[in-house]
Design an enzyme around this catalytic site. Structure first.
Site, mmCIF file in Angstrom:
data_model
loop_
_atom_site.group_PDB
_atom_site.id
_atom_site.type_symbol
_atom_site.label_atom_id
_atom_site.label_comp_id
_atom_site.label_asym_id
_atom_site.label_seq_id
_atom_site.Cartn_x
_atom_site.Cartn_y
_atom_site.Cartn_z
ATOM 1 N N GLU A 5 111.636 54.824 -18.905
ATOM 2 C CA GLU A 5 110.201 54.519 -19.028
ATOM 3 C C GLU A 5 109.463 54.646 -17.702
ATOM 4 O O GLU A 5 109.930 54.187 -16.675
ATOM 5 C CB GLU A 5 110.032 53.114 -19.568
ATOM 6 C CG GLU A 5 108.607 52.696 -19.813
ATOM 7 C CD GLU A 5 108.506 51.424 -20.641
ATOM 8 O OE1 GLU A 5 109.462 51.128 -21.410
ATOM 9 O OE2 GLU A 5 107.502 50.717 -20.519
ATOM 10 N N HIS A 29 103.382 49.091 -25.899
ATOM 11 C CA HIS A 29 103.705 48.165 -24.815
ATOM 12 C C HIS A 29 103.308 46.762 -25.241
ATOM 13 O O HIS A 29 102.241 46.566 -25.825
ATOM 14 C CB HIS A 29 102.918 48.543 -23.557
ATOM 15 C CG HIS A 29 102.902 47.460 -22.537
ATOM 16 N ND1 HIS A 29 101.835 46.596 -22.359
ATOM 17 C CD2 HIS A 29 103.861 47.058 -21.667
ATOM 18 C CE1 HIS A 29 102.130 45.733 -21.403
ATOM 19 N NE2 HIS A 29 103.356 45.982 -20.973
ATOM 20 N N GLU A 88 107.994 46.024 -29.030
ATOM 21 C CA GLU A 88 108.536 45.343 -27.849
ATOM 22 C C GLU A 88 108.349 43.856 -28.075
ATOM 23 O O GLU A 88 107.409 43.430 -28.750
ATOM 24 C CB GLU A 88 107.779 45.795 -26.591
ATOM 25 C CG GLU A 88 108.262 45.154 -25.306
ATOM 26 C CD GLU A 88 107.696 45.811 -24.051
ATOM 27 O OE1 GLU A 88 106.713 46.564 -24.133
ATOM 28 O OE2 GLU A 88 108.277 45.579 -22.975
HETATM 29 O O1 LIG Z 1 107.016 47.994 -20.494
HETATM 30 C C1 LIG Z 1 106.674 46.865 -20.117
HETATM 31 O O2 LIG Z 1 106.967 45.807 -20.727
HETATM 32 C C2 LIG Z 1 105.819 46.745 -18.891
HETATM 33 O O3 LIG Z 1 105.941 47.868 -18.095
HETATM 34 C C3 LIG Z 1 105.985 45.423 -18.228
HETATM 35 O O4 LIG Z 1 105.010 44.630 -18.835
HETATM 36 C C4 LIG Z 1 105.800 45.388 -16.735
HETATM 37 O O5 LIG Z 1 105.655 44.057 -16.352
HETATM 38 C C5 LIG Z 1 106.945 45.972 -16.001
HETATM 39 O O6 LIG Z 1 108.103 45.410 -16.478
HETATM 40 MG MG LIG Z 2 106.622 49.562 -19.224
#
Ligand SMILES: O=C(O)[C@H](O)[C@H](O)[C@@H](O)CO
Ligand SMILES: [Mg+2]
Length: 390
Positions: free
Chosen positions: A240, A316, A336
């Site tokens: 990612e 996200h 997520e």
């Molecule tokens: O993909 C994610 O969850 C984001 O990039 C996160 O919120 C970010 O805090 C990096 O872990």
């Molecule tokens: Mg991310």
């Protein structure tokens, strides 16, 4: 129904936060020689809520999680006058009004995030007005339950990462995302540390659990080209945001380089931005966040474009404004999920601000067919932990 008032409030966390540790998460600042807390500007300890009142007494609730005070100023000064007096069911017209009126500066970034907050509140309103959950207005229930992946595993000592990974297995998750702590500036030692952390987590979870790898814009094209072949043996579900969001050609090169799918999109905006990512085959997984990308009105358009490219949409952030979209389309296979824990990076603030988000059970979330709107309300229990700016 007419919109009579738009109330944007900023909630700034003043409660306990976890002390940041070095190499917590690679990020876009790591390319610079700056010393100190490189993740500092990526800690989201404030949030903007958007409450849209109507002449029927119904109130819609939206939210923005980037640059909260700026988002509030944009909403108060530019967006509220554009929607007050209007019918919320004219949501496409209202979206175009906000998008075009602020086009000189608002088509990406915080301008579009502010539009997203207003748009999410409008969709919550519409759901409440017709007594239906928002996903029923978008395409309905396409899943019995929503599969979700546990998303945390920020970089720390390997034993703690293994214990955390095990805890997600024990909770029944079939997928989880971890963060890298090192990038180009950390040289061969950093590469070895990155590979050791993935090996340590893979050792605990085995081969049948999906493992996603998060760079959070902390690498560059050259470093990612060296790392990807070294990561193939771990068979990650995706890698990612290896490079900054504007390096779309870099994304496209990496996405063709190995068998590892490249994901991105949480820093891209509108259906126009995603059309470019898809046409360039820059990503194999799309990850917009509905409270940034242009709200539900823009996200549903992206879902349709992504479906025609057969590119899955896994938004996200595990938060209600995203869950309704994932429930409403086959283009989105899973969500997520940010495990609830002490306030650290800021993603978890959502749980202190709002009530109504579903709890995962054995790696699945569900939405209620009978809860109108998004199903969220403000969580007044924690109001004393926030400085609230009206
Ligand atoms: O993909 C994610 O969850 C984001 O990039 C996160 O919120 C970010 O805090 C990096 O872990
Ligand atoms: Mg991310």
């Amino acid at each position: 129904m007419k919109i009579t008032k738009v109330r944007a409030r900023v909630f700034e966390w003043k409660g306990h936060t976890v002390t940041p540790t070095p190499h917590f998460c690679s990020n876009a600042m790591d390319e610079l020689w700056d010393k100190g807390d490189s993740m500092g500007t990526f800690r989201f300890h404030g949030w903007t809520t958007v409450e849209i009142e109507t002449d029927t007494g119904l109130v819609g609730l939206g939210n923005v999680a980037l640059a909260p005070r700026i988002a509030k100023a944009i909403i108060d000064q530019y967006l509220a006058p554009l929607v007050i007096g209007q019918d919320p069911f004219d949501y496409e017209y209202l979206w175009q009004r906000m998008y075009r009126a602020t086009h000189a500066w608002g088509r990406k970034g915080i301008g579009m995030a502010a539009i997203s907050g207003v748009d999410i509140a409008i969709w919550d309103l519409m759901g409440k007005a017709v007594n239906q959950p928002v996903f029923k207005l978008l395409g309905g229930r396409t899943k019995e339950k929503i599969p979700c992946y546990a998303s945390k595993l920020y970089r720390t000592d390997l034993k703690s990462m293994q214990q955390e990974a095990q805890s997600y297995l024990d909770q029944g998750f079939k997928a989880m995302k971890m963060r890298f702590g090192y990038g180009p500036k950390d040289g061969p030692d950093g590469m070895r540390e990155n590979l050791r952390s993935v090996a340590a987590v893979r050792e605990v979870i085995g081969e049948d659990i999906d493992l996603m790898l998060e760079c959070y814009m902390g690498w560059n094209l050259e470093y990612a080209k060296r790392m990807l072949p070294r990561l193939e043996r771990f068979q990650p579900r995706w890698l990612e945001e290896p490079v900054i969001a504007d390096d779309i050609d870099g994304y496209a090169e990496l996405n063709q380089l190995t068998s590892i799918p490249i994901s991105g999109g949480e820093h891209e905006f509108t259906h126009y931005g995603f059309r470019q990512l898809l046409e360039k085959r820059a990503v194999s997984v799309i990850q917009y966040d509905t409270n940034r990308v242009g709200g539900i009105t823009a996200a549903r358009k992206i879902n349709a474009i992504a479906e025609s490219f057969s590119v899955p949409v896994i938004p996200h952030a595990g938060q209600m404004h995203n869950y309704h979209l994932t429930m409403s389309t086959l283009a989105s296979p899973m969500s997520e999920f940010f495990p609830v824990h002490d306030v650290e990076i800021g993603n978890e603030l959502f749980y202190y601000l709002f009530e109504g988000d579903p709890e995962p059970v054995n790696g699945f979330l569900d939405l209620d067919d009978d809860t109108p709107g998004l199903g969220l309300s403000l969580n007044e229990r924690y109001f004393d932990q926030f400085t609230i700016i009206e």
